[in-house]
Write a protein that holds these residues in place. Structure first.
Motif, PDB file in Angstrom:
ATOM      1  N   GLU A  17       0.825  -1.202   0.000  1.00 18.31           N
ATOM      2  CA  GLU A  17       0.000   0.000   0.000  1.00 18.31           C
ATOM      3  C   GLU A  17       0.862   1.256   0.000  1.00 18.31           C
ATOM      4  O   GLU A  17       1.827   1.367   0.739  1.00 18.31           O
ATOM      5  CB  GLU A  17      -0.914   0.025   1.230  1.00 18.31           C
ATOM      6  N   ASP A  18       0.501   2.221  -0.828  1.00 19.90           N
ATOM      7  CA  ASP A  18       1.150   3.524  -0.803  1.00 19.90           C
ATOM      8  C   ASP A  18       0.602   4.345   0.353  1.00 19.90           C
ATOM      9  O   ASP A  18      -0.527   4.136   0.794  1.00 19.90           O
ATOM     10  CB  ASP A  18       0.871   4.285  -2.107  1.00 19.90           C
ATOM     11  N   VAL A  19       1.393   5.282   0.845  1.00 21.63           N
ATOM     12  CA  VAL A  19       0.921   6.203   1.865  1.00 21.63           C
ATOM     13  C   VAL A  19       0.179   7.326   1.153  1.00 21.63           C
ATOM     14  O   VAL A  19       0.736   8.010   0.295  1.00 21.63           O
ATOM     15  CB  VAL A  19       2.090   6.725   2.711  1.00 21.63           C
ATOM     16  N   ALA A  20      -1.090   7.487   1.481  1.00 20.70           N
ATOM     17  CA  ALA A  20      -1.935   8.475   0.818  1.00 20.70           C
ATOM     18  C   ALA A  20      -1.821   9.850   1.455  1.00 20.70           C
ATOM     19  O   ALA A  20      -1.871  10.861   0.772  1.00 20.70           O
ATOM     20  CB  ALA A  20      -3.392   8.017   0.845  1.00 20.70           C
ATOM     21  N   ALA A  21      -1.662   9.884   2.774  1.00 19.66           N
ATOM     22  CA  ALA A  21      -1.659  11.170   3.473  1.00 19.66           C
ATOM     23  C   ALA A  21      -0.885  11.067   4.776  1.00 19.66           C
ATOM     24  O   ALA A  21      -0.686   9.975   5.313  1.00 19.66           O
ATOM     25  CB  ALA A  21      -3.091  11.612   3.764  1.00 19.66           C
ATOM     26  N   VAL A  22      -0.477  12.216   5.255  1.00 17.41           N
ATOM     27  CA  VAL A  22       0.092  12.342   6.599  1.00 17.41           C
ATOM     28  C   VAL A  22      -0.860  13.237   7.373  1.00 17.41           C
ATOM     29  O   VAL A  22      -1.299  14.276   6.872  1.00 17.41           O
ATOM     30  CB  VAL A  22       1.508  12.953   6.552  1.00 17.41           C
ATOM     31  N   VAL A  23      -1.229  12.799   8.582  1.00 16.49           N
ATOM     32  CA  VAL A  23      -2.128  13.596   9.422  1.00 16.49           C
ATOM     33  C   VAL A  23      -1.452  13.830  10.767  1.00 16.49           C
ATOM     34  O   VAL A  23      -0.773  12.951  11.293  1.00 16.49           O
ATOM     35  CB  VAL A  23      -3.510  12.921   9.576  1.00 16.49           C
ATOM     36  N   MET A  24      -1.619  15.053  11.293  1.00 16.12           N
ATOM     37  CA  MET A  24      -1.063  15.398  12.593  1.00 16.12           C
ATOM     38  C   MET A  24      -2.204  15.865  13.494  1.00 16.12           C
ATOM     39  O   MET A  24      -3.043  16.670  13.091  1.00 16.12           O
ATOM     40  CB  MET A  24      -0.021  16.507  12.448  1.00 16.12           C
ATOM     41  N   HIS A  25      -2.209  15.319  14.716  1.00 14.54           N
ATOM     42  CA  HIS A  25      -3.193  15.673  15.737  1.00 14.54           C
ATOM     43  C   HIS A  25      -2.476  16.244  16.954  1.00 14.54           C
ATOM     44  O   HIS A  25      -1.317  15.922  17.195  1.00 14.54           O
ATOM     45  CB  HIS A  25      -3.955  14.434  16.233  1.00 14.54           C
ATOM     46  N   GLY A  26      -3.212  17.021  17.746  1.00 13.86           N
ATOM     47  CA  GLY A  26      -2.748  17.348  19.082  1.00 13.86           C
ATOM     48  C   GLY A  26      -2.929  16.119  19.958  1.00 13.86           C
ATOM     49  O   GLY A  26      -3.755  15.254  19.655  1.00 13.86           O
ATOM     50  N   ASP A  27      -2.157  16.018  21.044  1.00 10.40           N
ATOM     51  CA  ASP A  27      -2.329  14.860  21.921  1.00 10.40           C
ATOM     52  C   ASP A  27      -3.521  15.075  22.861  1.00 10.40           C
ATOM     53  O   ASP A  27      -4.282  16.035  22.714  1.00 10.40           O
ATOM     54  CB  ASP A  27      -1.035  14.527  22.665  1.00 10.40           C
ATOM     55  N   ARG A  28      -3.717  14.195  23.818  1.00  4.81           N
ATOM     56  CA  ARG A  28      -4.917  14.202  24.658  1.00  4.81           C
ATOM     57  C   ARG A  28      -4.818  15.121  25.866  1.00  4.81           C
ATOM     58  O   ARG A  28      -5.805  15.310  26.569  1.00  4.81           O
ATOM     59  CB  ARG A  28      -5.214  12.778  25.142  1.00  4.81           C
ATOM     60  N   ARG A  29      -3.653  15.708  26.129  1.00  3.69           N
ATOM     61  CA  ARG A  29      -3.514  16.551  27.319  1.00  3.69           C
ATOM     62  C   ARG A  29      -4.525  17.694  27.307  1.00  3.69           C
ATOM     63  O   ARG A  29      -4.650  18.412  26.325  1.00  3.69           O
ATOM     64  CB  ARG A  29      -2.106  17.128  27.419  1.00  3.69           C
ATOM     65  N   GLY A  30      -5.254  17.819  28.425  1.00  2.56           N
ATOM     66  CA  GLY A  30      -6.215  18.899  28.575  1.00  2.56           C
ATOM     67  C   GLY A  30      -7.569  18.643  27.952  1.00  2.56           C
ATOM     68  O   GLY A  30      -8.454  19.496  28.035  1.00  2.56           O
ATOM     69  N   LEU A  31      -7.759  17.491  27.326  1.00  5.96           N
ATOM     70  CA  LEU A  31      -9.044  17.181  26.683  1.00  5.96           C
ATOM     71  C   LEU A  31      -9.943  16.394  27.622  1.00  5.96           C
ATOM     72  O   LEU A  31      -9.474  15.581  28.422  1.00  5.96           O
ATOM     73  CB  LEU A  31      -8.820  16.369  25.404  1.00  5.96           C
ATOM     74  N   ASP A  32     -11.245  16.625  27.507  1.00  5.83           N
ATOM     75  CA  ASP A  32     -12.211  15.800  28.217  1.00  5.83           C
ATOM     76  C   ASP A  32     -12.241  14.428  27.555  1.00  5.83           C
ATOM     77  O   ASP A  32     -11.917  14.291  26.367  1.00  5.83           O
ATOM     78  CB  ASP A  32     -13.601  16.434  28.150  1.00  5.83           C
TER      79      ASP A  32
END
Length: 122
Positions: A17-32
């Motif tokens: 499989e080819d890599v279609a996309a790169v996604v970046m998220h914030g981590d869970r600190r401070g989230l409900d």
């Protein structure tokens, strides 16, 4: 890893499989508990997927604004219905602390410092 002082995302999907996309998220600190991780950016890889196997978010048309006080998770998303590659959990301090040739490698339970060769250990 860092390339010339800039954050770089590198991958080896270890399959067909080819890599279609790169996604970046914030981590869970401070989230409900019911809040989703905030999306920092999503970038389509196009021809880069098999040829370069690297992406520098800061060089994108829409570079992310990363806060040194926050943590992030970045993933390479393969095409097709295959499972995501493990995400890499990092802070800018983590990346700045890498020695030449070292990378943060995604694992099921977080990330670890490894080498470029570890990326191809499928």
């Amino acid at each position: 890893m860092s390339v010339d002082g800039d954050l770089a995302v590198v991958w080896d999907s270890c399959g067909d499989e080819d890599v279609a996309a790169v996604v970046m998220h914030g981590d869970r600190r401070g989230l409900d508990p019911d809040e989703e991780n905030p999306i920092i950016g999503t970038w389509e890889m196009g021809e880069r997927n098999r040829e370069e196997q690297a992406f520098v978010p800061g060089a994108a048309d829409d570079p992310p604004q990363l806060d040194p006080a926050k943590g992030y998770i970045v993933q390479a998303l393969p095409e097709g219905g295959v499972e995501n590659l493990p995400g890499v959990h990092f802070t800018l301090e983590d990346v700045a602390g890498l020695e030449p040739g070292e990378v943060l490698v995604g694992a099921e339970d977080g990330s670890f410092v490894g080498t470029w060769e570890d990326l191809t250990d499928c």
